[in-house]
Design a protein around this motif. Sequence first.
Motif, PDB file in Angstrom:
ATOM      1  N   GLU A  69      24.398   9.812 -12.576  1.00  0.00           N
ATOM      2  CA  GLU A  69      23.821   9.584 -10.951  1.00  0.00           C
ATOM      3  C   GLU A  69      22.700  11.130 -10.895  1.00  0.00           C
ATOM      4  O   GLU A  69      23.653  11.786 -11.064  1.00  0.00           O
ATOM      5  CB  GLU A  69      25.143   9.773 -10.535  1.00  0.00           C
ATOM      6  CG  GLU A  69      25.882   8.110 -10.422  1.00  0.00           C
ATOM      7  CD  GLU A  69      26.183   6.538 -10.307  1.00  0.00           C
ATOM      8  OE1 GLU A  69      24.363   7.188  -9.321  1.00  0.00           O
ATOM      9  OE2 GLU A  69      25.766   6.012 -11.349  1.00  0.00           O
ATOM     10  N   LEU A  70      21.716  10.167 -10.703  1.00  0.00           N
ATOM     11  CA  LEU A  70      20.536  11.333  -9.856  1.00  0.00           C
ATOM     12  C   LEU A  70      19.951  11.055  -8.632  1.00  0.00           C
ATOM     13  O   LEU A  70      20.039   9.771  -8.312  1.00  0.00           O
ATOM     14  CB  LEU A  70      19.518  11.706 -10.695  1.00  0.00           C
ATOM     15  CG  LEU A  70      18.412  12.158 -10.897  1.00  0.00           C
ATOM     16  CD1 LEU A  70      19.473  13.937 -11.645  1.00  0.00           C
ATOM     17  CD2 LEU A  70      16.871  11.789 -12.592  1.00  0.00           C
ATOM     18  N   ASP A  71      20.151  12.278  -7.400  1.00  0.00           N
ATOM     19  CA  ASP A  71      19.781  11.914  -6.706  1.00  0.00           C
ATOM     20  C   ASP A  71      18.077  12.542  -6.451  1.00  0.00           C
ATOM     21  O   ASP A  71      18.128  13.678  -6.815  1.00  0.00           O
ATOM     22  CB  ASP A  71      21.041  12.432  -6.040  1.00  0.00           C
ATOM     23  CG  ASP A  71      21.557  12.172  -5.236  1.00  0.00           C
ATOM     24  OD1 ASP A  71      21.708  11.035  -4.842  1.00  0.00           O
ATOM     25  OD2 ASP A  71      22.908  12.862  -4.975  1.00  0.00           O
ATOM     26  N   VAL A  72      17.686  11.602  -6.006  1.00  0.00           N
ATOM     27  CA  VAL A  72      15.936  12.144  -5.864  1.00  0.00           C
ATOM     28  C   VAL A  72      15.284  12.964  -4.607  1.00  0.00           C
ATOM     29  O   VAL A  72      15.830  11.506  -3.845  1.00  0.00           O
ATOM     30  CB  VAL A  72      14.829  11.084  -6.333  1.00  0.00           C
ATOM     31  CG1 VAL A  72      13.138  12.056  -5.951  1.00  0.00           C
ATOM     32  CG2 VAL A  72      15.401  11.216  -7.769  1.00  0.00           C
ATOM     33  N   PRO A  73      15.744  13.918  -3.981  1.00  0.00           N
ATOM     34  CA  PRO A  73      15.175  14.372  -2.212  1.00  0.00           C
ATOM     35  C   PRO A  73      14.069  13.903  -2.237  1.00  0.00           C
ATOM     36  O   PRO A  73      12.279  12.955  -2.776  1.00  0.00           O
ATOM     37  CB  PRO A  73      15.169  15.505  -2.431  1.00  0.00           C
ATOM     38  CG  PRO A  73      15.653  16.199  -3.853  1.00  0.00           C
ATOM     39  CD  PRO A  73      16.147  15.347  -4.768  1.00  0.00           C
ATOM     40  N   GLU A  74      13.283  13.674  -1.135  1.00  0.00           N
ATOM     41  CA  GLU A  74      12.463  13.210  -0.166  1.00  0.00           C
ATOM     42  C   GLU A  74      11.211  14.116  -1.061  1.00  0.00           C
ATOM     43  O   GLU A  74      11.271  15.310  -1.256  1.00  0.00           O
ATOM     44  CB  GLU A  74      11.950  13.263   1.305  1.00  0.00           C
ATOM     45  CG  GLU A  74      12.734  12.624   1.868  1.00  0.00           C
ATOM     46  CD  GLU A  74      12.476  11.713   3.465  1.00  0.00           C
ATOM     47  OE1 GLU A  74      12.220  12.886   3.279  1.00  0.00           O
ATOM     48  OE2 GLU A  74      13.184  11.046   3.966  1.00  0.00           O
TER      49      GLU A  74
END
Length: 205
Positions: A69-74
């Motif tokens: 799982e990977l979160d990509v910020p703005e």
Amino acid sequence: MQNKKTSYIRLLHASPKAPAVDIYANGDNILADDLSYGEFTPYLPVMPGSYTIDVYPANNSDMPILTKELDVPEKTIATIAAIGELPNLELFVVEDPQESIQPNTSKLRFIHLSPDAPAVDVVDQDGAILFKDVSYKGITDYMSLLPNTYTVQIVPTGTKQSVLFVPNIRLLPEAFYSLYAIGLVEGDPYLELLIPLDGNSYIET
């Protein structure tokens, strides 16, 4: 409500001995096709948010060798590297910080992705230490240099024994570069440096 802003990611295959890979996001969105060891993809525009990343051996979608799982910020520019040795593959995120750069200046940093290498120093052709005591998964800050052609050596910290000599590193003005150390000190593929132009040189978010 503020609109979400596009981010940009590229993929790097830095896992020694691992086969070429296909990388998917959220099931069927392909990010990388037949990506070989030592290769980068171009930067890809993505919407910020949470992604499930699956890494498969190239042309074999039966069973992923990694799911993450990977979160990509703005408004992020980043390299997502597959690192480590099978079966302990992992994804490692390297952000390209958006910072100022002076005219007629280059910026350079060092990223240690060699899983069996000790902490190292990066030394230039004049014997000056550019980056000191960088351990595995270490990411240095950028340093400012004059645009020029450089030679560097990778030296285990606390020794004078060079394990890698890399000449003819050309740095252009108003550009950001990273030295990615990949490979193995003991074994094949041997230690090498990848020297890409980073996305913060030319991408605006």
